[in-house]
Motif scaffolding. Structure first.
Motif, PDB file in Angstrom:
ATOM      1  N   TRP A   1       1.299  -1.112  -0.142  1.00 42.79           N
ATOM      2  CA  TRP A   1       0.017   0.070   0.391  1.00 42.79           C
ATOM      3  C   TRP A   1       1.259   1.444  -0.140  1.00 42.79           C
ATOM      4  O   TRP A   1       2.056   0.757  -0.048  1.00 42.79           O
ATOM      5  CB  TRP A   1      -0.790  -0.253   1.336  1.00 42.79           C
ATOM      6  CG  TRP A   1      -2.166  -0.694   1.042  1.00 42.79           C
ATOM      7  CD1 TRP A   1      -1.906  -2.145   0.260  1.00 42.79           C
ATOM      8  CD2 TRP A   1      -3.149  -0.620   2.615  1.00 42.79           C
ATOM      9  NE1 TRP A   1      -3.077  -3.106   0.605  1.00 42.79           N
ATOM     10  CE2 TRP A   1      -3.707  -2.243   1.411  1.00 42.79           C
ATOM     11  CE3 TRP A   1      -3.488   0.111   2.659  1.00 42.79           C
ATOM     12  CZ2 TRP A   1      -4.860  -2.446   2.970  1.00 42.79           C
ATOM     13  CZ3 TRP A   1      -4.473  -0.903   4.072  1.00 42.79           C
ATOM     14  CH2 TRP A   1      -4.928  -1.681   3.979  1.00 42.79           C
ATOM     15  N   SER A   2       0.544   2.545  -0.313  1.00 44.47           N
ATOM     16  CA  SER A   2       0.764   4.041   0.290  1.00 44.47           C
ATOM     17  C   SER A   2       1.852   4.107   1.181  1.00 44.47           C
ATOM     18  O   SER A   2       2.304   4.325   1.072  1.00 44.47           O
ATOM     19  CB  SER A   2       0.026   5.342  -0.974  1.00 44.47           C
ATOM     20  OG  SER A   2      -0.868   5.088  -0.323  1.00 44.47           O
ATOM     21  N   ASN A   3       0.392   3.144   1.911  1.00 44.34           N
ATOM     22  CA  ASN A   3       1.518   3.938   3.501  1.00 44.34           C
ATOM     23  C   ASN A   3       2.486   2.874   4.201  1.00 44.34           C
ATOM     24  O   ASN A   3       3.007   2.767   5.018  1.00 44.34           O
ATOM     25  CB  ASN A   3       0.347   3.637   4.329  1.00 44.34           C
ATOM     26  CG  ASN A   3      -0.296   2.703   4.678  1.00 44.34           C
ATOM     27  OD1 ASN A   3       0.083   1.513   4.041  1.00 44.34           O
ATOM     28  ND2 ASN A   3      -1.307   2.567   5.276  1.00 44.34           N
TER      29      ASN A   3
ATOM     30  N   PRO B   1      -0.427   2.926  -4.683  1.00 43.66           N
ATOM     31  CA  PRO B   1       0.377   4.249  -5.364  1.00 43.66           C
ATOM     32  C   PRO B   1      -0.869   4.427  -6.732  1.00 43.66           C
ATOM     33  O   PRO B   1      -1.161   3.383  -6.520  1.00 43.66           O
ATOM     34  CB  PRO B   1       1.225   3.377  -5.282  1.00 43.66           C
ATOM     35  CG  PRO B   1       1.404   2.531  -4.221  1.00 43.66           C
ATOM     36  CD  PRO B   1       0.333   2.314  -4.418  1.00 43.66           C
ATOM     37  N   HIS B   2      -1.098   5.624  -6.518  1.00 48.42           N
ATOM     38  CA  HIS B   2      -1.673   6.629  -7.507  1.00 48.42           C
ATOM     39  C   HIS B   2      -0.581   6.349  -8.657  1.00 48.42           C
ATOM     40  O   HIS B   2       0.564   5.839  -9.602  1.00 48.42           O
ATOM     41  CB  HIS B   2      -2.057   8.069  -7.350  1.00 48.42           C
ATOM     42  CG  HIS B   2      -2.415   8.330  -7.863  1.00 48.42           C
ATOM     43  ND1 HIS B   2      -3.812   8.552  -8.904  1.00 48.42           N
ATOM     44  CD2 HIS B   2      -1.795   9.587  -9.533  1.00 48.42           C
ATOM     45  CE1 HIS B   2      -4.106   8.704 -10.561  1.00 48.42           C
ATOM     46  NE2 HIS B   2      -2.820   9.101 -10.391  1.00 48.42           N
ATOM     47  N   GLY B   3      -1.532   5.191 -10.220  1.00 53.27           N
ATOM     48  CA  GLY B   3      -1.219   4.749 -11.349  1.00 53.27           C
ATOM     49  C   GLY B   3      -0.417   4.042 -11.486  1.00 53.27           C
ATOM     50  O   GLY B   3       0.353   3.609 -12.226  1.00 53.27           O
TER      51      GLY B   3
END
Length: 352
Positions: A71-73, A103-105
């Motif tokens: 995950w992005s975190n 994460p975006h994209g």
């Protein structure tokens, strides 16, 4: 005198390798066909050590496939759903992890919403130090280590918001020892799911007597639903969350992982990150004494809801030895316990 069974190491090695080959799903290893048809976090890291013995490139691919679910975190989930399967519940739809978690994209597979004991750093260090080929460049290992550090940071913030040095688990599955008797008391407080229509798949694939009871599964699912409703946001999870346990096993594994990660980052000259790890290692070392019971001469889990130690001796009680968290006197007492168990003809470290 009964004849001793003779095991040929080479035969056993080849059998183990064949199991890995049979459970290979194109870059990741399932723990077993049908019952566990996805990529599991700590299973996968340990499988990579097996792959390394005969296919180093495949071992590193296992690690990269696992990290695709991050995950992005920084959280690294306990299941990565690379493909669909009708044989497992709860599947990705039940976990329903939002796209905002990733994460975006960046293309990613669906995942579960909780984590698992972080053996990854320890396994990656073993892979790197035992590497026979140049299938993975140092720059790739550094990037992997940075991702692992972000995972450890997630544990420190999301599972230890008070910065005590000890992280909590919010679901028995996060401990990796899902239906251990150590969780019985804490799990008894958890309400049952109101979803009476869900269908377990595990008991149709294996003898139900070898699986968790239905009342346990109802509570497991309730915890999943609450975490999902909170979007897996640790800040939104209140102090009255019904299952909050300081797990000796996970904290020991995390401490060892911090030590191994620091050893690798030190070779990359990442001084500030090493100092960050040193501070956390010292914090955990000091906090761990609170889990020692001098009367029973055991490290025990602690129920955060009551503040009491969970005095159920399990194999995890010995993992502080793996992490270097036991003092000399504690080591001596733990060794004495193991010798006593051996005298009683137990397996050396029974699960409970």
């Amino acid at each position: 005198m009964k004849a001793q069974h003779q095991f040929d190491p080479q035969t056993l090695m080849e059998q183990a390798r064949n199991i890995l080959r049979q459970n290979d799903r194109g870059g990741y290893t399932v723990p077993t066909e049908r019952l566990y048809p996805y990529q599991w976090n700590w299973d996968s890291a340990i499988c990579a050590l097996g792959w390394q013995s005969f296919d180093e490139a495949r071992a590193w691919k296992e690690i990269r496939m696992l990290l695709k679910g991050q995950w992005s975190n920084g959280m690294l989930p306990h299941i990565v759903f690379h493909q669909d399967s009708p044989d497992y519940f709860p599947n990705a739809d039940v976990w329903n992890v939002s796209e905002a978690c990733f994460p975006h994209g960046v293309e990613h597979p669906p995942t579960s919403g909780i984590s698992q004991p972080p053996v990854l750093a320890t396994c990656v260090r073993k892979l790197w130090e035992a590497g026979k080929q140049t299938s993975t460049e140092n720059g790739d290992v550094k990037l992997i280590c940075e991702k692992i550090l972000n995972w450890h940071r997630w544990f420190w913030s999301a599972r230890d918001p008070e910065n005590t040095g000890l992280v909590r688990v919010l679901h028995p599955w996060e401990s990796g020892m899902d239906n251990s008797p150590a969780w019985d008391g804490a799990l008894a407080r958890v309400p049952s799911t109101q979803n009476a229509s869900y269908v377990r798949q595990d008991t149709s694939l294996i003898d139900a007597h070898q699986r968790p009871l239905q009342k346990e599964y109802d509570r497991y699912l309730y915890l999943v639903e609450i975490l999902r409703d909170k979007d897996y946001d640790s800040r939104a999870i209140s102090q009255d969350f019904p299952f909050r346990v300081i797990d000796v096993g996970l904290n020991s594994i995390l401490q060892r992982a911090n030590l191994d990660l620091k050893a690798m980052l030190d070779q990359f000259g990442m001084r500030s990150e090493c100092q960050e790890l040193e501070a956390r290692i010292e914090l955990t070392q000091n906090a761990f004494t609170k889990l020692w019971d001098p009367q029973h001469e055991h490290f025990y889990n602690r129920d955060e809801f009551t503040g009491e130690l969970i005095r159920v001796p399990t194999s995890a009680c010995f993992l502080p030895l793996f992490a270097g968290l036991a003092g000399n006197e504690q080591v001596s007492k733990m060794v004495s316990t193991l010798e006593n168990w051996m005298d009683q003809k137990f397996l050396l470290v029974p699960s409970t």
